[in-house]
Design a protein around this motif. Sequence first.
Motif, PDB file in Angstrom:
ATOM      1  N   GLU A  48     -42.482  23.315 -95.120  1.00 33.77           N
ATOM      2  CA  GLU A  48     -43.678  22.112 -95.455  1.00 33.77           C
ATOM      3  C   GLU A  48     -43.955  21.839 -96.623  1.00 33.77           C
ATOM      4  O   GLU A  48     -43.863  20.574 -96.968  1.00 33.77           O
ATOM      5  CB  GLU A  48     -44.986  22.830 -94.676  1.00 33.77           C
ATOM      6  CG  GLU A  48     -45.002  23.288 -93.440  1.00 33.77           C
ATOM      7  CD  GLU A  48     -46.297  23.854 -93.079  1.00 33.77           C
ATOM      8  OE1 GLU A  48     -46.676  24.560 -93.908  1.00 33.77           O
ATOM      9  OE2 GLU A  48     -46.750  23.346 -92.031  1.00 33.77           O
ATOM     10  N   ARG A  49     -43.795  22.636 -97.877  1.00 33.10           N
ATOM     11  CA  ARG A  49     -43.688  22.244 -99.207  1.00 33.10           C
ATOM     12  C   ARG A  49     -42.788  21.133 -99.529  1.00 33.10           C
ATOM     13  O   ARG A  49     -43.002  20.236-100.141  1.00 33.10           O
ATOM     14  CB  ARG A  49     -43.808  23.189-100.115  1.00 33.10           C
ATOM     15  CG  ARG A  49     -45.463  23.870 -99.884  1.00 33.10           C
ATOM     16  CD  ARG A  49     -45.420  25.112-100.650  1.00 33.10           C
ATOM     17  NE  ARG A  49     -45.763  24.808-102.059  1.00 33.10           N
ATOM     18  CZ  ARG A  49     -46.000  25.625-103.133  1.00 33.10           C
ATOM     19  NH1 ARG A  49     -45.798  26.738-102.893  1.00 33.10           N
ATOM     20  NH2 ARG A  49     -46.067  25.300-104.267  1.00 33.10           N
ATOM     21  N   ILE A  50     -41.426  21.494 -98.974  1.00 32.97           N
ATOM     22  CA  ILE A  50     -40.271  20.822 -99.447  1.00 32.97           C
ATOM     23  C   ILE A  50     -40.389  19.254 -98.647  1.00 32.97           C
ATOM     24  O   ILE A  50     -40.290  18.066 -99.130  1.00 32.97           O
ATOM     25  CB  ILE A  50     -38.927  21.496 -99.064  1.00 32.97           C
ATOM     26  CG1 ILE A  50     -38.704  22.781 -99.978  1.00 32.97           C
ATOM     27  CG2 ILE A  50     -37.759  20.478 -99.203  1.00 32.97           C
ATOM     28  CD1 ILE A  50     -37.725  23.676 -99.650  1.00 32.97           C
ATOM     29  N   CYS A  51     -40.922  19.499 -97.483  1.00 30.23           N
ATOM     30  CA  CYS A  51     -40.941  18.304 -96.649  1.00 30.23           C
ATOM     31  C   CYS A  51     -42.169  17.284 -97.204  1.00 30.23           C
ATOM     32  O   CYS A  51     -41.741  16.152 -97.658  1.00 30.23           O
ATOM     33  CB  CYS A  51     -41.379  18.482 -95.246  1.00 30.23           C
ATOM     34  SG  CYS A  51     -40.164  19.380 -94.194  1.00 30.23           S
ATOM     35  N   ASP A  52     -43.121  17.821 -97.597  1.00 29.87           N
ATOM     36  CA  ASP A  52     -44.089  17.132 -98.360  1.00 29.87           C
ATOM     37  C   ASP A  52     -43.649  16.463 -99.552  1.00 29.87           C
ATOM     38  O   ASP A  52     -43.849  15.004-100.109  1.00 29.87           O
ATOM     39  CB  ASP A  52     -45.190  17.860 -98.913  1.00 29.87           C
ATOM     40  CG  ASP A  52     -46.117  18.215 -97.680  1.00 29.87           C
ATOM     41  OD1 ASP A  52     -45.882  17.655 -96.430  1.00 29.87           O
ATOM     42  OD2 ASP A  52     -46.846  19.151 -97.739  1.00 29.87           O
ATOM     43  N   GLY A  53     -42.733  17.101-100.449  1.00 25.71           N
ATOM     44  CA  GLY A  53     -42.123  16.563-101.700  1.00 25.71           C
ATOM     45  C   GLY A  53     -41.071  15.482-101.373  1.00 25.71           C
ATOM     46  O   GLY A  53     -41.107  14.402-102.221  1.00 25.71           O
ATOM     47  N   LEU A  54     -40.640  15.592-100.098  1.00 24.51           N
ATOM     48  CA  LEU A  54     -39.656  14.534-100.005  1.00 24.51           C
ATOM     49  C   LEU A  54     -39.997  13.268 -98.973  1.00 24.51           C
ATOM     50  O   LEU A  54     -39.229  12.324 -98.955  1.00 24.51           O
ATOM     51  CB  LEU A  54     -38.348  15.444 -98.978  1.00 24.51           C
ATOM     52  CG  LEU A  54     -37.511  16.209 -99.847  1.00 24.51           C
ATOM     53  CD1 LEU A  54     -36.636  16.863 -98.772  1.00 24.51           C
ATOM     54  CD2 LEU A  54     -36.734  15.699-101.103  1.00 24.51           C
ATOM     55  N   GLY A  55     -41.451  13.681 -98.574  1.00 24.03           N
ATOM     56  CA  GLY A  55     -41.938  12.423 -97.977  1.00 24.03           C
ATOM     57  C   GLY A  55     -41.482  12.425 -96.511  1.00 24.03           C
ATOM     58  O   GLY A  55     -41.269  11.446 -95.966  1.00 24.03           O
ATOM     59  N   ILE A  56     -41.135  13.711 -95.922  1.00 25.87           N
ATOM     60  CA  ILE A  56     -40.750  13.645 -94.427  1.00 25.87           C
ATOM     61  C   ILE A  56     -41.373  14.687 -93.612  1.00 25.87           C
ATOM     62  O   ILE A  56     -42.045  15.649 -94.262  1.00 25.87           O
ATOM     63  CB  ILE A  56     -39.209  14.147 -94.267  1.00 25.87           C
ATOM     64  CG1 ILE A  56     -38.996  15.413 -94.690  1.00 25.87           C
ATOM     65  CG2 ILE A  56     -38.412  12.898 -95.099  1.00 25.87           C
ATOM     66  CD1 ILE A  56     -37.550  15.823 -94.386  1.00 25.87           C
ATOM     67  N   SER A  57     -41.550  14.485 -92.312  1.00 24.78           N
ATOM     68  CA  SER A  57     -42.406  15.582 -91.759  1.00 24.78           C
ATOM     69  C   SER A  57     -41.627  16.804 -91.112  1.00 24.78           C
ATOM     70  O   SER A  57     -40.319  16.516 -91.264  1.00 24.78           O
ATOM     71  CB  SER A  57     -43.026  14.668 -90.255  1.00 24.78           C
ATOM     72  OG  SER A  57     -41.903  14.473 -89.454  1.00 24.78           O
ATOM     73  N   LEU A  58     -42.192  17.873 -90.592  1.00 24.20           N
ATOM     74  CA  LEU A  58     -41.435  18.788 -90.337  1.00 24.20           C
ATOM     75  C   LEU A  58     -40.524  18.382 -89.156  1.00 24.20           C
ATOM     76  O   LEU A  58     -39.331  18.889 -88.834  1.00 24.20           O
ATOM     77  CB  LEU A  58     -42.530  19.938 -89.911  1.00 24.20           C
ATOM     78  CG  LEU A  58     -42.933  20.792 -91.086  1.00 24.20           C
ATOM     79  CD1 LEU A  58     -44.245  21.772 -90.137  1.00 24.20           C
ATOM     80  CD2 LEU A  58     -41.747  21.757 -91.277  1.00 24.20           C
TER      81      LEU A  58
END
Length: 69
Positions: A48-58
Amino acid sequence: MNTIERVKNLAEDRGLTLWKLALLCEVSHSTIANAERRGGQLSLDTIERICDGLGISLSEFFAIAVKGA
């Protein structure tokens, strides 16, 4: 699914090293390195944190991986 391989591919697509990705996502680099050593699995919280950082959803994280499989 090998989540660390997915993360590596996403980072590579964006021209990021895993180190830079970790900084961007506020995840310790050792978290990513440890996941790689233990078989490529990251916790959902880390994903989830990586997705937030990359601007993508789960759902994008997992859907794109399924398309590419």
